[in-house]
Design a protein around this motif. Sequence first.
Motif, PDB file in Angstrom:
ATOM      1  N   VAL B 382      74.791  42.919  55.260  1.00 28.29           N
ATOM      2  CA  VAL B 382      74.914  44.329  54.837  1.00 28.29           C
ATOM      3  C   VAL B 382      73.645  44.767  54.114  1.00 28.29           C
ATOM      4  N   ARG B 383      73.115  43.884  53.260  1.00 32.61           N
ATOM      5  CA  ARG B 383      71.888  44.210  52.519  1.00 32.61           C
ATOM      6  C   ARG B 383      70.741  44.538  53.457  1.00 32.61           C
ATOM      7  N   PHE B 384      70.672  43.803  54.570  1.00 32.47           N
ATOM      8  CA  PHE B 384      69.580  44.042  55.517  1.00 32.47           C
ATOM      9  C   PHE B 384      69.969  45.066  56.584  1.00 32.47           C
ATOM     10  N   SER B 385      71.103  45.727  56.387  1.00 33.03           N
ATOM     11  CA  SER B 385      71.601  46.726  57.344  1.00 33.03           C
ATOM     12  C   SER B 385      71.674  46.154  58.751  1.00 33.03           C
ATOM     13  N   LEU B 386      72.074  44.906  58.867  1.00 26.93           N
ATOM     14  CA  LEU B 386      72.241  44.278  60.187  1.00 26.93           C
ATOM     15  C   LEU B 386      73.700  44.442  60.625  1.00 26.93           C
ATOM     16  N   PRO B 387      73.952  44.469  61.932  1.00 24.73           N
ATOM     17  CA  PRO B 387      75.318  44.740  62.423  1.00 24.73           C
ATOM     18  C   PRO B 387      76.239  43.529  62.209  1.00 24.73           C
ATOM     19  N   VAL B 388      77.125  43.643  61.243  1.00 21.85           N
ATOM     20  CA  VAL B 388      77.976  42.509  60.862  1.00 21.85           C
ATOM     21  C   VAL B 388      78.889  42.108  62.023  1.00 21.85           C
ATOM     22  N   ASP B 389      79.500  43.110  62.641  1.00 21.47           N
ATOM     23  CA  ASP B 389      80.451  42.787  63.713  1.00 21.47           C
ATOM     24  C   ASP B 389      79.753  42.088  64.886  1.00 21.47           C
ATOM     25  N   GLU B 390      78.570  42.571  65.211  1.00 23.54           N
ATOM     26  CA  GLU B 390      77.821  42.004  66.344  1.00 23.54           C
ATOM     27  C   GLU B 390      77.405  40.555  66.067  1.00 23.54           C
ATOM     28  N   LEU B 391      77.128  40.272  64.781  1.00 24.81           N
ATOM     29  CA  LEU B 391      76.632  38.941  64.438  1.00 24.81           C
ATOM     30  C   LEU B 391      77.746  37.974  64.034  1.00 24.81           C
ATOM     31  N   ALA B 392      78.972  38.502  63.872  1.00 24.39           N
ATOM     32  CA  ALA B 392      80.067  37.645  63.399  1.00 24.39           C
ATOM     33  C   ALA B 392      80.356  36.502  64.386  1.00 24.39           C
ATOM     34  N   ASP B 393      80.363  36.822  65.667  1.00 23.34           N
ATOM     35  CA  ASP B 393      80.642  35.783  66.668  1.00 23.34           C
ATOM     36  C   ASP B 393      79.569  34.698  66.646  1.00 23.34           C
ATOM     37  N   LEU B 394      78.316  35.140  66.515  1.00 21.55           N
ATOM     38  CA  LEU B 394      77.220  34.164  66.462  1.00 21.55           C
ATOM     39  C   LEU B 394      77.378  33.259  65.244  1.00 21.55           C
ATOM     40  N   ALA B 395      77.816  33.860  64.124  1.00 21.58           N
ATOM     41  CA  ALA B 395      77.992  33.082  62.892  1.00 21.58           C
ATOM     42  C   ALA B 395      79.064  32.018  63.087  1.00 21.58           C
ATOM     43  N   ILE B 396      80.118  32.387  63.810  1.00 26.51           N
ATOM     44  CA  ILE B 396      81.197  31.405  64.036  1.00 26.51           C
ATOM     45  C   ILE B 396      80.677  30.247  64.895  1.00 26.51           C
ATOM     46  N   THR B 397      79.884  30.596  65.913  1.00 27.46           N
ATOM     47  CA  THR B 397      79.328  29.513  66.753  1.00 27.46           C
ATOM     48  C   THR B 397      78.354  28.638  65.966  1.00 27.46           C
ATOM     49  N   ALA B 421      68.297  30.015  63.530  1.00 28.46           N
ATOM     50  CA  ALA B 421      67.500  29.462  64.625  1.00 28.46           C
ATOM     51  C   ALA B 421      67.918  30.001  65.989  1.00 28.46           C
ATOM     52  N   LYS B 422      69.062  30.660  66.053  1.00 28.16           N
ATOM     53  CA  LYS B 422      69.569  31.134  67.352  1.00 28.16           C
ATOM     54  C   LYS B 422      68.702  32.270  67.899  1.00 28.16           C
ATOM     55  N   PRO B 423      68.242  32.160  69.148  1.00 32.22           N
ATOM     56  CA  PRO B 423      67.393  33.208  69.732  1.00 32.22           C
ATOM     57  C   PRO B 423      68.079  34.570  69.771  1.00 32.22           C
ATOM     58  N   GLN B 424      69.428  34.572  70.037  1.00 34.35           N
ATOM     59  CA  GLN B 424      70.128  35.864  70.070  1.00 34.35           C
ATOM     60  C   GLN B 424      70.074  36.552  68.707  1.00 34.35           C
ATOM     61  N   PHE B 425      70.232  35.731  67.669  1.00 29.70           N
ATOM     62  CA  PHE B 425      70.190  36.281  66.302  1.00 29.70           C
ATOM     63  C   PHE B 425      68.814  36.893  66.047  1.00 29.70           C
ATOM     64  N   LYS B 426      67.772  36.138  66.420  1.00 33.96           N
ATOM     65  CA  LYS B 426      66.405  36.634  66.189  1.00 33.96           C
ATOM     66  C   LYS B 426      66.167  37.927  66.960  1.00 33.96           C
ATOM     67  N   ALA B 427      66.707  37.973  68.195  1.00 37.30           N
ATOM     68  CA  ALA B 427      66.486  39.165  69.021  1.00 37.30           C
ATOM     69  C   ALA B 427      67.163  40.393  68.395  1.00 37.30           C
ATOM     70  N   ILE B 428      68.394  40.200  67.899  1.00 37.14           N
ATOM     71  CA  ILE B 428      69.113  41.332  67.282  1.00 37.14           C
ATOM     72  C   ILE B 428      68.372  41.806  66.026  1.00 37.14           C
ATOM     73  N   VAL B 429      67.927  40.840  65.233  1.00 36.35           N
ATOM     74  CA  VAL B 429      67.196  41.199  64.000  1.00 36.35           C
ATOM     75  C   VAL B 429      65.922  41.966  64.352  1.00 36.35           C
ATOM     76  N   GLU B 430      65.195  41.483  65.351  1.00 41.12           N
ATOM     77  CA  GLU B 430      63.923  42.119  65.715  1.00 41.12           C
ATOM     78  C   GLU B 430      64.157  43.549  66.222  1.00 41.12           C
ATOM     79  N   THR B 431      65.227  43.739  67.012  1.00 46.25           N
ATOM     80  CA  THR B 431      65.538  45.085  67.506  1.00 46.25           C
ATOM     81  C   THR B 431      65.786  46.033  66.338  1.00 46.25           C
TER      82      THR B 431
END
Lengths: 171, 689
Positions: B382-397, B421-431
């Motif tokens: 939330v602090r970084f205004s990143l999409p929590v719902d979109e990243l929740a699944d990645l966090a579980i994995t 380290a997950k590439p999907q996470f990095k891609a979402i953050v970069e976008t």
Amino acid sequence: MWQYEQLESRLAGLCGQKEDAQSRYPHHPLVNELQQRITSASSSLSSAASADGNAHFSHCMMVAFNLNRCEAIMDQLDAEQGTGPVTEVCLDRRILALARDKVFVRWLAAQLSSLRGGLLRYTCRYRSPPLSEALALISVQRLDRNGWLLRLLRKLKSRIKGGNTHPARDQ
Amino acid sequence: MSRHKPQSNVEDIRSRLLAAENSLKVVSFDVFDTLIQRSLPHPDYSKTPAAKALLAECHHSNPDMTLHAVLHQRNLAESTLRSQAAEQGLDPECHIRDVFGHWVSALELQSANISIEELMELELASDQAVSFATPGMRELIEELSGFRLKLVFTSDMYYSKAMIYRLLEGCGYVGCFAEGYVSSEIKKAKYSGELFGHILLTEHLASDELVHIGDNIAADVHGAQKCGLTAWQFRDTQIESNHTTQSFLRRLRNKNPFWEGASWHGLNVGSTAHLQRAAHDPLYRISFQYLGPLFTNFVHRVIRLSIEQETQLLLFCAREGFLLQSLYSLILSRVSVTNPPAAHYAFLNRKSVYTASLHSIGPRELEMGFHTTNPTLRNMLVRFSLPVDELADLAITAGFTDLDSQLTNPLESAQLKRLLAKPQFKAIVETHRRNSSEQLTDYLDSLGFWQASRVAIVDVGWNGTVQEALSVAFGAQSECPEIYGYYMAFLKRMSSQLQPAFNCRGIYHDQSNCFSLGAFHRFVELFETACRAPHPTVSGFCVNPKGELVPEFEDIASEGYKQEKADERWVATVQAAILDYCEDYLETLPFRQGSPEDESAYILYQVDRLLRFPTREEADLLTRFGHSEGFGQSLVYVPAERDGPGHEKSTRPPKHHRVLWPEAEIAKKGIAGLNHLFNAARLLKTRRY
């Protein structure tokens, strides 16, 4: 636009409250501030209507700030009316209306006759005009050194609030 | 009438005059400290505005000339003229025109752009701005005007009669005095009795037909008695108490400049309207007395610093920048500054700038993300205004079972390392970083950020995160200006950030330079709240239907904002008092001889007292605020809904439920000396006052 319409309606509401406050407490310093804040809020609201982007928000913030202060003043005035000290603002229309009542005036004259010092001189100076005018001219802060007038007015006020039209009828 | 010397206040004078009305023809009043008062620590301060104007002239030829040297020259000119008059057998009195003539000559100005007449006008206008009628005196004079008495004023003063008339009119004495007698024109003074003799002659009076009223026992009473006149000394307990305090402070000030601030602070320099408001509203009074000087002094120092450092743009960050920018505009509207920096209120806060600085997520980012009372993955996202719902699944994995579990040591968390380290996470953050960076670039462009070569962030404090995030986000770009930071206090709570290259300046407290001027950093929330703008927290930017880039605000239905709304009226009262103080400060600014820096020490000493040893009333009023992130005892805590197995609600308060201002809670108990014990214990524990 951020809160613009809401600010507009709040301002309109406070303008009405201001009129009421001015009639109830004509010389109160906070009422003077109330007038200034409303003028300032009104001017900022007009500026906000014609401004875009950052300037619009800046004007809206000034409106919100002034309205918040107005509401704080209204709170303070209400608190003073309920529990605050009695000052000259308490010589309002209701007390003056009582003073026009002859029974009340006789009762009050009896009270005043027992008083000493500044007030006696003061009432003597204003003997010729009606007592209601004399009352209106009395400055409580100037004369009430011993607190007796304060107590008297508190008593009057509580009786008025209690539903009695004037204390003389209790006797 | 007897020749006793009664000491009378306004009421006594009224009674005496009414009693003696039939035997008197003329009543004479002293002017200064009798008819009018001045909101100055000492009458000599009235000479400062003219001295400053001449100092500016002197700087053309002699840049080393100081204000005190210019004032000294004026005193010398006055002494010379008085000596010359005494040598001629006259009372040593002089006229302002002669004084200014000698003064300007002594300064040896090569080419003065200001005339003697203009200087005289300046001194009078400045004096008018700080003069007011003695309480009750104007009413008395108006009452006497209705009698058959002739009223005159009598003054030992270098002003002319016409100037004193104007001064009196400015204080409301319009058409009250039929005549005026001034020593500078008649060359006769009150204290020798000569001036009173002159009045008797001019008015064709017997000595018992004139009474003089004044405050000075030597000039007004003894001087009048030399001519056989009756004189009453005007004495007012409050005025005398102020004079005693000021003369005491003057002696202290001569020994230690610390007391320069006290002279102005203790004077009650407030205008009558502001002081009346303070009398009716205790929160207003406390804010006017303590927070007003603090914030006004801070902003004035920021102006001076920005000019010294040639800063071209000041950005007052949301939301504390609201009050600071209002003060900035107010001060600049009254203080003449050459090329002041442009200034804007900027919707920049951690949420609106952090995301743009996320080039990668390393130790810096983790510290920023988890530097909170409740360090959870959800809060970091939330602090970084990143999409929590979109990243929740990645966090579980990555091994997270719950986004709301506290991470006590994020740098060592295996799940977090896997997630980062997950590439999907990095891609979402970069976008998100790219989108945020583009929006921020456009927004900063609307503020003139990219056109300036040096920009400063102005804020109350505390860690310089906005400045740091902007530097990380855009610092590598060639068109990015130098970014400075001017803070009331720089606490540097986060270790990995803000190397000296970030140009931070904590004006009252700077942790990085181990510099502190008080204890106010112990309760920073008070100062944050006092400055807060009347809008919700900014969460980012969006484009409105008109195509404009506008700030996006936090949900107004949130618990935190509801609490803030409840406090809005009190916050506005605090801010109104601070702005009113600033107006009064600006009224007296032309008379102040020291710099704002000279006054800081005493102001912080006052704030220190407020924070360490609050009175019960102060504690009650200032802990009314219920800030959503914790404020005093009225900490707002909304436990998260934790239904289901393994999520039992605890009856213990959460770890971050702490009292932010313990001194206030102690003061509320009303036990004398308890706060002194607490402060002593704290001193022993921390080994630092």
